[in-house]
Design an enzyme around this catalytic site. Structure first.
Site, PDB file in Angstrom:
ATOM      1  N   HIS A 181      -6.936   5.316  18.597  1.00  0.00           N
ATOM      2  CA  HIS A 181      -6.173   6.394  19.231  1.00  0.00           C
ATOM      3  C   HIS A 181      -6.787   6.896  20.555  1.00  0.00           C
ATOM      4  CE1 HIS A 181      -4.117   6.301  15.511  1.00  0.00           C
ATOM      5  NE2 HIS A 181      -4.847   7.164  14.839  1.00  0.00           N
ATOM      6  N   GLY A 186      -0.462   4.846  -0.567  1.00  0.00           N
ATOM      7  CA  GLY A 186      -1.565   5.318   0.285  1.00  0.00           C
ATOM      8  C   GLY A 186      -1.181   6.542   1.106  1.00  0.00           C
ATOM      9  N   GLY A 204       0.836  -1.212   0.000  1.00  0.00           N
ATOM     10  CA  GLY A 204       0.000   0.000   0.000  1.00  0.00           C
ATOM     11  C   GLY A 204       0.862   1.249   0.000  1.00  0.00           C
ATOM     12  N   LYS A 214       3.761   9.054  19.999  1.00  0.00           N
ATOM     13  CA  LYS A 214       3.816  10.495  20.277  1.00  0.00           C
ATOM     14  C   LYS A 214       4.396  10.697  21.673  1.00  0.00           C
ATOM     15  CE  LYS A 214      -0.337  11.885  17.680  1.00  0.00           C
ATOM     16  NZ  LYS A 214      -0.109  13.061  16.876  1.00  0.00           N
TER      17      LYS A 214
HETATM   18  C1  BG6 Z   1      -4.792   8.808  11.650  1.00  0.00           C
HETATM   19  C2  BG6 Z   1      -6.190   8.918  11.144  1.00  0.00           C
HETATM   20  O1  BG6 Z   1      -4.566   7.539  12.210  1.00  0.00           O
HETATM   21  O2  BG6 Z   1      -4.595   9.790  12.656  1.00  0.00           O
HETATM   22  C3  BG6 Z   1      -6.417  10.296  10.556  1.00  0.00           C
HETATM   23  O3  BG6 Z   1      -6.411   7.933  10.151  1.00  0.00           O
HETATM   24  C4  BG6 Z   1      -6.087  11.368  11.571  1.00  0.00           C
HETATM   25  O4  BG6 Z   1      -7.767  10.439  10.127  1.00  0.00           O
HETATM   26  C5  BG6 Z   1      -4.711  11.123  12.174  1.00  0.00           C
HETATM   27  O5  BG6 Z   1      -6.093  12.613  10.888  1.00  0.00           O
HETATM   28  C6  BG6 Z   1      -4.487  12.039  13.358  1.00  0.00           C
HETATM   29  O6  BG6 Z   1      -3.195  11.874  13.827  1.00  0.00           O
HETATM   30  P1  BG6 Z   1      -2.201  13.088  13.943  1.00  0.00           P
HETATM   31  O7  BG6 Z   1      -0.941  12.495  14.460  1.00  0.00           O
HETATM   32  O8  BG6 Z   1      -2.070  13.661  12.550  1.00  0.00           O
HETATM   33  O9  BG6 Z   1      -2.865  14.028  14.890  1.00  0.00           O
END
Ligand code: BG6
Length: 470
Positions: free
Chosen positions: A237, A23, A20, A179
């Site tokens: 998340h 992507g 992928g 993070k």
């Molecule tokens: C990704 C999601 O896992 O996390 C996205 O698929 C989202 O939709 C992103 O925008 C947010 O993560 P970060 O690190 O960009 O805040």
């Protein structure tokens, strides 16, 4: 399940195969993180990368595609570092991932790390192909999130993956654990004495975990329209953030002790009943609007969106943790796209003081501990005596700006895979618990038990969402 004594520990893996490779997650998050490793000189020596996708491209065309995508998405990298990364990347066209010979050629015959940056609906097919090919000892697999599409499919995928890879060679990614500020929650909670005595239902009124994004669909329709905010953000998340806020102190930070405590927490999260799904969840989809002066079309009018599917771009749920520590404390998790403001934070709302000797004071506010992720900061709101009347209370805020992260989350996590350290990845039983929590909400929404509200792109949140606690 293969014998776990075939540990990957003793195997050096210096080949990465990205499935992928064209992507969004690869161009937006993974490759920039690899460039970051080049910049910090932590890029693994001798690493060779095979990028697989459907397009009939040469390696040079793939590199050109990445350059162009970085330019469009505003990814700012040093060109010599990017060129160094390219010198490690070969492109391979595989049109059909069930095609054994083509996949076998791409995987090669020495131990590899396969990174499945693919929609979850394809994982099973790829695993099936890999099973038929067989793997060199020590090979590892990284699954992009979400792992599965519901509880049943996650369980089946776990079973399928374990037919090929022992659990310690399976890395289910959640980049939030890469993070630094997210990991700071652990330092804050378990490296300080002052929080633990008040980190419970006696002192905490409620917790909000908020991930509002100004980003809209960003050309990700193929994946996002089938996922929606619940599966894209909350199932993984935001529940991870909830784990770190809510877990009991682990006895050590080895992968077993740490992940055991996270799973304990998840197991204590009550499954919502159908009635609770109606009362305690909100879903919505963005309509046309404006964000930072840019006109945004309605989600349903974006190219490739199946309007009948009714995918939510905003999800909000209220959960309860049945444990001594958290009984009666609601945890509200919410995330939405195309909102008017990037707001990424966890708010711990403390209870009112039991008695206020100062008497009536309009200024008194509840203490809130606010962990902000973008930019990274830690804020504590307090009530202090003001400059005038010595017994008047005024709000004050203790603020601490946190240092920016050196390595991008995917860079850190990838190095952990090479070091064969799973601590920051989601374990098999953990991912099933995550889906167990989401399942009743998912099915209530699929049966239209909860209305799909709409909100104009650029608004702060849908008007039908929960009232905030502040
Ligand atoms: C990704 C999601 O896992 O996390 C996205 O698929 C989202 O939709 C992103 O925008 C947010 O993560 P970060 O690190 O960009 O805040």
């Amino acid at each position: 399940m293969p014998n776990s004594s075939d540990s990957a520990q003793s195997f050096m893996v210096d080949r990465l195969v990205i499935f992928g490779a064209t992507g969004d997650v690869v161009s937006r998050l993974f490759l920039p993180a690899l460039v970051g490793l080049v910049q910090e000189s932590t890029f693994p020596r001798n690493l060779s990368i095979t990028a697989i996708a459907r397009k009939s491209w040469s390696t040079e065309q793939y590199h050109q595609h990445v350059r162009e995508t970085f330019r469009k998405q505003g990814t700012d990298v040093e060109s010599d570092q990017l060129e160094y990364l390219f010198s490690c990347i070969q492109y391979a066209q595989v049109e059909d991932l069930s095609h054994i010979q083509r996949v076998q050629e791409a995987l090669g015959s020495s131990p590899f790390v396969a990174y499945l940056a693919l929609p979850p609906s394809t994982f099973s097919m790829v695993l099936n192909t890999i099973k038929q090919i067989g793997i060199p000892q020590g090979s590892r697999i990284i699954f992009e999130k979400p792992f599965g599409e519901n509880f049943g499919s996650a369980r089946t995928l776990n079973y399928q993956a374990h037919q090929i890879f022992p659990e310690e060679q399976v890395f289910r990614i959640d980049h939030f654990l890469g993070k630094q500020t997210v990991r700071n929650i652990l330092g804050l909670r378990f490296g300080n004495r002052i929080f633990e005595p008040i980190w419970n239902q006696h002192h905490i009124e409620n917790v909000e975990i908020i991930w509002d994004e100004t980003l809209a669909l960003e050309g990700r329709v193929g994946y996002y329209d089938k996922a929606g905010a619940l599966k894209d953000m909350i199932q993984n998340h935001l529940l991870q953030l909830m784990c770190l806020i809510g877990m009991e102190p682990p006895i050590s930070f080895n992968d077993r002790d740490f992940r055991d405590r996270k799973v304990d927490l998840l197991r204590a999260v009550r499954s919502l009943t159908p009635d609770e799904v109606k009362q305690q969840t909100v879903r919505a989809q963005y309509d046309a609007g404006t964000i930072n002066g840019k006109a945004i079309p309605a989600y349903k009018d974006e190219d490739g969106v199946d309007a009948d599917r009714g995918t939510e771009t905003y999800a909000e749920i209220k959960l309860w943790i049945d444990s001594w520590r958290w009984a009666g404390v609601p945890f509200v998790l919410r995330s939405g796209k195309a909102l008017g403001k990037d707001r990424k934070e966890v708010l711990i709302h403390f209870k009112d003081v039991p008695y206020l000797a100062f008497g009536e004071s309009k200024e008194i506010q509840r203490n809130i501990l606010r962990l902000q992720f973008s930019p990274d900061s830690l804020n504590l709101s307090l009530n202090l005596n003001g400059a005038g009347d010595p017994f008047q209370l005024n709000p004050a805020e203790l603020k601490s700006q946190l240092a920016p992260q050196d390595t991008l989350p995917y860079g850190d996590l990838f190095l952990n895979v090479l070091a064969n350290d799973p601590i920051l990845f989601i374990r098999a039983d953990e991912v099933e618990e995550l889906w167990r929590i989401i399942e009743p909400i998912q099915s209530g929404w699929e049966q239209d038990q909860v209305p799909l509200f709409s909100y104009p792109a650029g608004s702060l949140k849908p008007k039908d969402s929960f009232k905030e606690s502040h």
